[in-house]
Design a protein around this motif. Structure first.
Motif, mmCIF file in Angstrom:
data_model
loop_
_atom_site.group_PDB
_atom_site.id
_atom_site.type_symbol
_atom_site.label_atom_id
_atom_site.label_comp_id
_atom_site.label_asym_id
_atom_site.label_seq_id
_atom_site.Cartn_x
_atom_site.Cartn_y
_atom_site.Cartn_z
ATOM 1 N N ALA A 25 10.223 -10.201 10.931
ATOM 2 C CA ALA A 25 11.545 -9.906 10.361
ATOM 3 C C ALA A 25 12.627 -10.087 11.409
ATOM 4 O O ALA A 25 12.445 -9.742 12.591
ATOM 5 C CB ALA A 25 11.570 -8.481 9.817
ATOM 6 N N ALA A 26 13.762 -10.637 10.999
ATOM 7 C CA ALA A 26 14.892 -10.833 11.900
ATOM 8 C C ALA A 26 15.517 -9.487 12.241
ATOM 9 O O ALA A 26 15.518 -8.565 11.410
ATOM 10 C CB ALA A 26 15.931 -11.735 11.246
ATOM 11 N N PRO A 27 16.056 -9.335 13.456
ATOM 12 C CA PRO A 27 16.677 -8.060 13.846
ATOM 13 C C PRO A 27 17.764 -7.601 12.870
ATOM 14 O O PRO A 27 17.929 -6.407 12.641
ATOM 15 C CB PRO A 27 17.260 -8.360 15.230
ATOM 16 N N GLY A 28 18.469 -8.545 12.286
ATOM 17 C CA GLY A 28 19.532 -8.189 11.349
ATOM 18 C C GLY A 28 19.012 -7.572 10.067
ATOM 19 O O GLY A 28 19.776 -6.916 9.341
ATOM 20 N N ASP A 29 17.716 -7.773 9.783
ATOM 21 C CA ASP A 29 17.129 -7.202 8.574
ATOM 22 C C ASP A 29 16.570 -5.807 8.804
ATOM 23 O O ASP A 29 16.093 -5.162 7.863
ATOM 24 C CB ASP A 29 16.005 -8.111 8.059
ATOM 25 N N LEU A 30 16.588 -5.348 10.070
ATOM 26 C CA LEU A 30 16.023 -4.052 10.409
ATOM 27 C C LEU A 30 17.113 -2.984 10.428
ATOM 28 O O LEU A 30 18.275 -3.279 10.743
ATOM 29 C CB LEU A 30 15.345 -4.115 11.781
ATOM 30 N N PRO A 31 16.785 -1.745 10.090
ATOM 31 C CA PRO A 31 17.795 -0.680 10.119
ATOM 32 C C PRO A 31 18.296 -0.431 11.537
ATOM 33 O O PRO A 31 17.505 -0.133 12.436
ATOM 34 C CB PRO A 31 17.031 0.536 9.569
ATOM 35 N N ARG A 32 19.600 -0.617 11.719
ATOM 36 C CA ARG A 32 20.250 -0.467 13.035
ATOM 37 C C ARG A 32 19.639 -1.390 14.084
ATOM 38 O O ARG A 32 19.745 -1.147 15.295
ATOM 39 C CB ARG A 32 20.185 0.988 13.513
ATOM 40 N N GLY A 33 18.963 -2.445 13.632
ATOM 41 C CA GLY A 33 18.331 -3.383 14.550
ATOM 42 C C GLY A 33 17.098 -2.836 15.237
ATOM 43 O O GLY A 33 16.577 -3.451 16.176
ATOM 44 N N LEU A 34 16.577 -1.697 14.779
ATOM 45 C CA LEU A 34 15.424 -1.066 15.418
ATOM 46 C C LEU A 34 14.145 -1.814 15.064
ATOM 47 O O LEU A 34 13.783 -1.931 13.897
ATOM 48 C CB LEU A 34 15.308 0.395 14.970
ATOM 49 N N ARG A 35 13.462 -2.289 16.078
ATOM 50 C CA ARG A 35 12.178 -2.951 15.888
ATOM 51 C C ARG A 35 11.072 -1.890 15.927
ATOM 52 O O ARG A 35 10.955 -1.145 16.889
ATOM 53 C CB ARG A 35 11.959 -3.986 16.996
ATOM 54 N N TYR A 36 10.276 -1.792 14.883
ATOM 55 C CA TYR A 36 9.188 -0.822 14.862
ATOM 56 C C TYR A 36 7.966 -1.468 14.226
ATOM 57 O O TYR A 36 8.054 -2.514 13.580
ATOM 58 C CB TYR A 36 9.597 0.450 14.114
ATOM 59 N N THR A 37 6.823 -0.844 14.391
ATOM 60 C CA THR A 37 5.562 -1.392 13.887
ATOM 61 C C THR A 37 4.848 -0.317 13.058
ATOM 62 O O THR A 37 5.277 0.833 12.981
ATOM 63 C CB THR A 37 4.650 -1.838 15.035
ATOM 64 N N PHE A 38 3.724 -0.717 12.489
ATOM 65 C CA PHE A 38 2.921 0.258 11.737
ATOM 66 C C PHE A 38 1.440 -0.076 11.887
ATOM 67 O O PHE A 38 1.054 -1.215 12.174
ATOM 68 C CB PHE A 38 3.328 0.298 10.262
#
Length: 381
Positions: free
Chosen positions: A330-343
């Motif tokens: 996912a592009a950073p712009g699609d993440l909430p507040r640009g936060l990169r997280y995993t699961f």
């Protein structure tokens, strides 16, 4: 024989009671209730005006009373449109009020004709009742019980038939009268029909309002408010049903326990508002990527569950791994507040003779193994 004036007064009382019930629903903010309340208020004024025939000006007892009653029915229809989330207004019906007003004035003062007035008003009412009945039959949401919609549709269509009959009989001079309060068998019959209209229509719209309240309560019980995923209770209930079906058919069922990695750090570093955005974003992504028929629910905190009917554990691993890969891209712009997280994900499959809790426990152990192996991965029990 009943007195027409008595029938009118009983109808006024029924409308007043309906207003009290609808007013009690105002805080629920159900679309359409305001229109329904206003419709009953106008109907009370119109009926009071009608009851004054012979004691007040014809402008009030004939013209204003009939136009207000027609407007009341129009507001009832518009309230039903709002209830069904229809933003369009019934403009043809509003335009139709103009000839009703003109006809009432003409046949009251220019060429007095009681039969013509009754036929005109009955035709207008019949058209609105037909529109209301068809709206209820066609507009019922597919996921809601039918009873309240069919009840209101049946009442509206029966009243449409009644007003059509009344209009024909007076319009073709099969009945001759000089005023509405005149005591005669046909007039009493039609007024008796009229007395049933307000209470039954009010019962119908109140049933619709309570169905909407029930829908909200069901959503609160079955859907997690923050993420839109199923609640834990609803997820487990559906899971129990899938397990029973699997026992009957022999089809496999897989479960995945999904947990957002290092979620506490997100809350501690960026605040709980950011954490809520991450949860909502993650749930929306997963729900969008799953297959039709897969069941997605929030089990608590940052932990979610996915039930995959007719799916083996190996097939579920492929599905969840594909989902994890897409999420990582996912592009950073699609993440909430640009936060990169995993699961991380733990997967398992139903085994013969076991319960949902046992299957979930094994998937949960697989999840902990995925966490211990470095997170951001899918593992089976």
């Amino acid at each position: 024989m009943l007195n027409p004036l008595t029938i009118l007064l009983v109808t006024i009382l029924a409308d007043a009671i309906a207003m009290a019930v609808l007013y009690s629903l105002r805080r629920a903010k159900i679309p359409g209730v305001g229109y329904w309340f206003a419709a009953n208020a106008l109907a009370v004024v119109a009926l009071l005006g009608t009851a004054l025939q012979g004691h007040a000006s014809p402008w009030l007892t004939h013209v204003a009373a009939n136009v207000l009653f027609a407007l009341a029915l129009l507001l009832l229809l518009e309230g039903c449109l709002r209830f069904l989330d229809r933003e369009t207004r019934p403009w043809p019906a509003y335009v139709g009020l103009v000839p009703v007003l003109a006809g009432m004035i003409y046949w009251t003062f220019v060429a007095p004709n009681f039969n013509a007035r009754v036929a005109l008003v009955s035709a207008y009412h019949a058209s609105l009742y037909a529109a209301l009945g068809l709206l209820m039959l066609r507009g019922r949401p597919a996921n809601r019980p039918r009873y309240s919609f069919y009840f209101l549709a049946s009442v509206a269509l029966l009243l449409c038939v009644g007003h059509s009959t009344r209009g024909i009989m007076y319009g073709f001079h099969l009945l001759e009268q000089t005023n509405l309060t005149q005591v005669s068998v046909p007039n009493i019959v039609f007024l008796a029909l009229g007395i049933l209209a307000p209470p039954f229509l009010s019962i119908g719209v109140v049933m619709l309002a309570h169905d909407r309240l029930a829908e909200r309560l069901e959503r609160l019980a079955n859907v997690d408010d923050l993420t839109g995923a199923l609640s834990r209770r609803a997820f487990l209930e559906i899971g129990g049903g899938l397990l029973n079906a699997s026992l009957r058919t022999g089809m496999p069922v897989a479960i995945a326990i999904v947990d957002i990695d290092s979620f506490k750090a997100v809350n501690d570093t960026h605040g709980h508002a950011a954490g809520d955005e991450v949860l909502a974003h993650f749930a929306a992504f997963v729900a969008r990527e799953l297959r039709i028929g897969d069941v997605f629910g929030r089990l608590g905190g940052e932990e979610f569950g996915v039930l995959c009917p007719a799916t083996t554990a190996a097939e579920a691993v492929v599905l969840l791994e594909r989902l994890r890969t897409r999420f990582a891209a996912a592009a950073p712009g699609d993440l909430p507040r640009g936060l990169r997280y995993t699961f991380s994900v733990g997967v398992d499959q139903l085994r013969s003779g076991e319960s949902l809790a046992q299957m979930m426990a094994r998937a949960d152990r697989a999840l902990y193994a995925a966490k211990a192996a470095g997170r951001d991965r899918v593992m089976t029990a």
